[in-house]
Motif scaffolding. Structure first.
Motif, PDB file in Angstrom:
ATOM      1  N   LEU A 216       0.827  -1.206   0.000  1.00 37.71           N
ATOM      2  CA  LEU A 216       0.000   0.000   0.000  1.00 37.71           C
ATOM      3  C   LEU A 216       0.863   1.259   0.000  1.00 37.71           C
ATOM      4  CD1 LEU A 216      -2.803  -1.053   2.503  1.00 37.71           C
ATOM      5  CD2 LEU A 216      -3.015  -0.746   0.037  1.00 37.71           C
ATOM      6  N   ALA A 217       2.004   1.207   0.688  1.00 34.65           N
ATOM      7  CA  ALA A 217       2.907   2.363   0.673  1.00 34.65           C
ATOM      8  C   ALA A 217       3.410   2.634  -0.741  1.00 34.65           C
ATOM      9  CB  ALA A 217       4.080   2.122   1.624  1.00 34.65           C
ATOM     10  N   LEU A 218       3.731   1.574  -1.477  1.00 33.71           N
ATOM     11  CA  LEU A 218       4.160   1.747  -2.870  1.00 33.71           C
ATOM     12  C   LEU A 218       3.025   2.282  -3.735  1.00 33.71           C
ATOM     13  CD1 LEU A 218       6.321  -1.474  -3.421  1.00 33.71           C
ATOM     14  CD2 LEU A 218       7.125   0.870  -3.106  1.00 33.71           C
ATOM     15  N   MET A 219       1.802   1.794  -3.495  1.00 33.04           N
ATOM     16  CA  MET A 219       0.670   2.271  -4.278  1.00 33.04           C
ATOM     17  C   MET A 219       0.432   3.765  -4.043  1.00 33.04           C
ATOM     18  SD  MET A 219      -0.592  -0.123  -6.184  1.00 33.04           S
ATOM     19  CE  MET A 219      -2.206   0.530  -6.575  1.00 33.04           C
ATOM     20  N   TYR A 220       0.496   4.189  -2.786  1.00 25.94           N
ATOM     21  CA  TYR A 220       0.263   5.607  -2.507  1.00 25.94           C
ATOM     22  C   TYR A 220       1.438   6.463  -2.953  1.00 25.94           C
ATOM     23  CZ  TYR A 220      -4.117   4.916  -0.090  1.00 25.94           C
ATOM     24  OH  TYR A 220      -5.432   4.622   0.177  1.00 25.94           O
ATOM     25  N   LEU A 221       2.647   5.898  -2.980  1.00 31.02           N
ATOM     26  CA  LEU A 221       3.764   6.633  -3.561  1.00 31.02           C
ATOM     27  C   LEU A 221       3.571   6.810  -5.061  1.00 31.02           C
ATOM     28  CD1 LEU A 221       6.605   7.883  -3.365  1.00 31.02           C
ATOM     29  CD2 LEU A 221       7.537   5.582  -3.644  1.00 31.02           C
ATOM     30  N   SER A 222       2.982   5.810  -5.710  1.00 31.17           N
ATOM     31  CA  SER A 222       2.785   5.889  -7.159  1.00 31.17           C
ATOM     32  C   SER A 222       1.811   6.994  -7.541  1.00 31.17           C
ATOM     33  CB  SER A 222       2.298   4.537  -7.692  1.00 31.17           C
ATOM     34  OG  SER A 222       0.958   4.284  -7.293  1.00 31.17           O
ATOM     35  N   ILE A 223       0.815   7.282  -6.675  1.00 29.94           N
ATOM     36  CA  ILE A 223      -0.137   8.332  -7.043  1.00 29.94           C
ATOM     37  C   ILE A 223       0.497   9.717  -6.947  1.00 29.94           C
ATOM     38  CG2 ILE A 223      -2.037   6.888  -6.241  1.00 29.94           C
ATOM     39  CD1 ILE A 223      -2.358   8.752  -3.872  1.00 29.94           C
ATOM     40  N   VAL A 224       1.588   9.825  -6.216  1.00 29.51           N
ATOM     41  CA  VAL A 224       2.285  11.107  -6.135  1.00 29.51           C
ATOM     42  C   VAL A 224       3.052  11.374  -7.423  1.00 29.51           C
ATOM     43  CG1 VAL A 224       3.987  12.449  -4.837  1.00 29.51           C
ATOM     44  CG2 VAL A 224       2.437  10.910  -3.632  1.00 29.51           C
ATOM     45  N   ILE A 225       3.590  10.323  -8.029  1.00 30.63           N
ATOM     46  CA  ILE A 225       4.452  10.481  -9.212  1.00 30.63           C
ATOM     47  C   ILE A 225       3.860   9.748 -10.413  1.00 30.63           C
ATOM     48  CG2 ILE A 225       6.558  10.868  -7.885  1.00 30.63           C
ATOM     49  CD1 ILE A 225       7.227   7.917  -8.227  1.00 30.63           C
ATOM     50  N   CYS A 226       2.552   9.703 -10.520  1.00 28.57           N
ATOM     51  CA  CYS A 226       1.941   8.923 -11.605  1.00 28.57           C
ATOM     52  C   CYS A 226       2.301   9.491 -12.977  1.00 28.57           C
ATOM     53  CB  CYS A 226       0.428   8.840 -11.422  1.00 28.57           C
ATOM     54  SG  CYS A 226      -0.429  10.408 -11.552  1.00 28.57           S
ATOM     55  N   GLU A 227       2.565  10.803 -13.076  1.00 23.24           N
ATOM     56  CA  GLU A 227       2.971  11.366 -14.367  1.00 23.24           C
ATOM     57  C   GLU A 227       4.305  10.789 -14.826  1.00 23.24           C
ATOM     58  OE1 GLU A 227       0.308  14.431 -12.431  1.00 23.24           O
ATOM     59  OE2 GLU A 227       1.983  13.180 -11.810  1.00 23.24           O
ATOM     60  N   TRP A 228       5.174  10.452 -13.879  1.00 21.27           N
ATOM     61  CA  TRP A 228       6.471   9.868 -14.246  1.00 21.27           C
ATOM     62  C   TRP A 228       6.331   8.393 -14.608  1.00 21.27           C
ATOM     63  CZ3 TRP A 228       9.758  11.977  -9.537  1.00 21.27           C
ATOM     64  CH2 TRP A 228       9.759  13.372  -9.586  1.00 21.27           C
ATOM     65  N   ILE A 229       5.386   7.696 -13.968  1.00 21.54           N
ATOM     66  CA  ILE A 229       5.241   6.253 -14.198  1.00 21.54           C
ATOM     67  C   ILE A 229       4.548   5.967 -15.520  1.00 21.54           C
ATOM     68  CG2 ILE A 229       4.242   4.132 -13.269  1.00 21.54           C
ATOM     69  CD1 ILE A 229       4.468   5.357 -10.488  1.00 21.54           C
ATOM     70  N   ALA A 230       3.501   6.727 -15.825  1.00 20.94           N
ATOM     71  CA  ALA A 230       2.705   6.465 -17.043  1.00 20.94           C
ATOM     72  C   ALA A 230       3.516   6.816 -18.282  1.00 20.94           C
ATOM     73  CB  ALA A 230       1.422   7.282 -17.003  1.00 20.94           C
ATOM     74  N   PRO A 231       3.595   5.916 -19.259  1.00 19.51           N
ATOM     75  CA  PRO A 231       4.338   6.239 -20.492  1.00 19.51           C
ATOM     76  C   PRO A 231       3.641   7.262 -21.371  1.00 19.51           C
ATOM     77  CG  PRO A 231       3.336   4.060 -20.650  1.00 19.51           C
ATOM     78  CD  PRO A 231       3.123   4.525 -19.240  1.00 19.51           C
ATOM     79  N   TYR A 232       2.318   7.378 -21.234  1.00 16.48           N
ATOM     80  CA  TYR A 232       1.564   8.345 -22.034  1.00 16.48           C
ATOM     81  C   TYR A 232       0.729   9.222 -21.109  1.00 16.48           C
ATOM     82  CZ  TYR A 232       2.598   5.226 -25.988  1.00 16.48           C
ATOM     83  OH  TYR A 232       3.217   4.459 -26.924  1.00 16.48           O
ATOM     84  N   ASP A 233       0.222  10.301 -21.677  1.00 14.82           N
ATOM     85  CA  ASP A 233      -0.704  11.152 -20.937  1.00 14.82           C
ATOM     86  C   ASP A 233      -2.054  10.454 -20.804  1.00 14.82           C
ATOM     87  OD1 ASP A 233      -1.264  13.947 -19.815  1.00 14.82           O
ATOM     88  OD2 ASP A 233      -2.879  13.715 -21.271  1.00 14.82           O
ATOM     89  N   LEU A 234      -2.843  10.920 -19.849  1.00  8.21           N
ATOM     90  CA  LEU A 234      -4.131  10.286 -19.574  1.00  8.21           C
ATOM     91  C   LEU A 234      -5.058  10.297 -20.780  1.00  8.21           C
ATOM     92  CD1 LEU A 234      -6.228   9.106 -17.579  1.00  8.21           C
ATOM     93  CD2 LEU A 234      -6.765  11.450 -16.903  1.00  8.21           C
TER      94      LEU A 234
END
Length: 393
Positions: free
Chosen positions: A64-82
């Motif tokens: 869960l800590a990793l999941m909530y960290l991912s929502i902080v930097i989701c722009e960096w994780i996603a290869p494309y825009d929403l």
């Protein structure tokens, strides 16, 4: 005349008693350093020690800590825009990541897609082009975005190949990358549970605390309101309140409206637990002493009564978060919750309601995977916290 001569046995016995140290009654009860550390530890430290022994709970908390960290930097994780569309790749299947091509190590790469047409169904058919391995780029500059809608940037952890495509989880009916949309949707689905439980927790502490401390007509009113709210079936009430939200509201207002609805319907169970606990604790000596010293009710409740069972409340609140996530997912899935352009896991699943689409394009069901994993993680972590908060453990 008395003979003062003593035998060796007598002398040794008398020397034994003389040289012996006085008996210390505390020697037998002396604690070892480990025991002293345990008995002198506070409530929260004991909870942490017990929680660490619950392996599934620890693993779930890390996830869960990793999941909530991912929502902080989701722009960096996603290869494309929403909202990026690839009109050429509508309903494209997932592309697998490979390491070896023709027996040679190339590093992470994908094969390009060849597009054909099924003349019987007139549907697009995608086949991997094994003659065109396309290497992925990492820590690279890709599509432009606004980080949290404030700062423009182009940095991504992974980018598609130059003049190529990278759809790890396929695309939807508009050619939008499913992986990117799931990553962005996590920000909405996970935060709605946190914000909802904060509101619910506050209502439960305030109303349950007042009912338990004052009793009388205050307790009577709070209990009747609680019973009325609990008498309604939750799902029809969620549907009715969600449908009552004006369609002219902005997506942000819809988001907070759904969060408020979930919080208002979730607090009665936790409020009852607070009320029953305060009814017993308010008669304790330390509470009466604080009252006689002139402490105000708010201070007595906040500083003396609530900390005594705060660990139990936190464990109960942890178990309530997944119910809010499921509720938002269900409402959005039925089309009565969040609506586009806001994207949550429930909104993504709403696009998979057509069984014919799901039968052909099965990857549209991928958003259900993070929902299941997060709910299970919260359940395991909540069980671990509940066991750690048990004073009789």
């Amino acid at each position: 005349m008395t003979d003062t001569t003593s035998t060796p046995a007598t002398r040794s016995t008398s020397q034994h008693f003389v040289s012996r140290e006085p008996w210390d009654p505390y020697v037998a009860d002396k604690l070892t350093p480990e025991q002293e550390k345990y008995y002198m530890a506070g409530q929260w430290k004991l909870m942490w020690w017990r929680f660490r022994r619950h392996r599934p709970a620890v693993i779930s908390a890390a996830f869960l800590a990793l999941m909530y960290l991912s929502i902080v930097i989701c722009e960096w994780i996603a290869p494309y825009d929403l909202h990026t569309r690839h009109a050429k790749y509508i309903f494209a299947p997932p592309q697998g990541v490979h390491l070896f091509h023709d027996g040679k190590f190339m590093g992470p790469f994908v094969y390009g897609l060849k597009i054909g047409r099924d003349m019987d169904t007139l549907q697009r058919v995608y086949q991997p082009d094994h003659s065109q391995p396309q290497k992925l780029r990492f820590f690279c500059s890709g599509e432009r975005y606004e980080f949290w809608g404030l700062v423009e940037g182009t940095f991504h952890f992974v980018c598609p190949p130059e003049n190529g495509s990278f759809f790890l989880l396929g695309t939807d009916r508009l050619g939008r990358d499913m992986l990117s949309r799931i990553v962005y949707a996590a920000r909405i689905s996970l935060t709605i549970g946190i914000i909802g439980i904060v509101l619910s927790f506050t209502l439960a502490l305030v109303l349950g605390g007042l009912a338990g401390y004052y009793g009388g007509w205050v307790d009577l009113v709070v209990q009747r309101v609680t019973e009325i709210l609990k008498s309604f079936p939750h799902l029809p009430l969620w549907l009715a309140l969600s449908a009552a939200l004006p369609v002219t509201w902005s997506p942000l207002l819809i988001y907070f409206g759904i969060t408020l609805i979930l919080a208002l319907l979730d607090w009665p169970s936790l409020g009852r637990a607070v009320r029953s606990k305060l009814l017993s604790l308010r008669e304790e000596d330390y509470a009466l002493a604080a009252q006689m010293m002139g402490a105000k009710p708010a201070r007595i409740i906040g500083r003396h009564l609530l900390p005594g069972f705060m660990s139990h409340l936190i464990a109960s609140a942890t178990l309530s978060i997944p119910s809010m996530i499921l509720a938002e997912t269900a409402l959005s899935f039925l089309g009565l919750g969040l609506r586009p352009p806001i994207t949550s896991w429930g909104v993504l699943l709403n696009e998979a309601t057509d069984i014919n689409v799901v039968a052909v394009n099965w990857w549209l069901m991928f958003p259900v995977v993070p929902v299941i994993l997060v709910i299970l993680a919260y359940q395991f972590m909540g069980d671990g916290m509940r066991d750690a908060a048990d004073p009789y453990a």
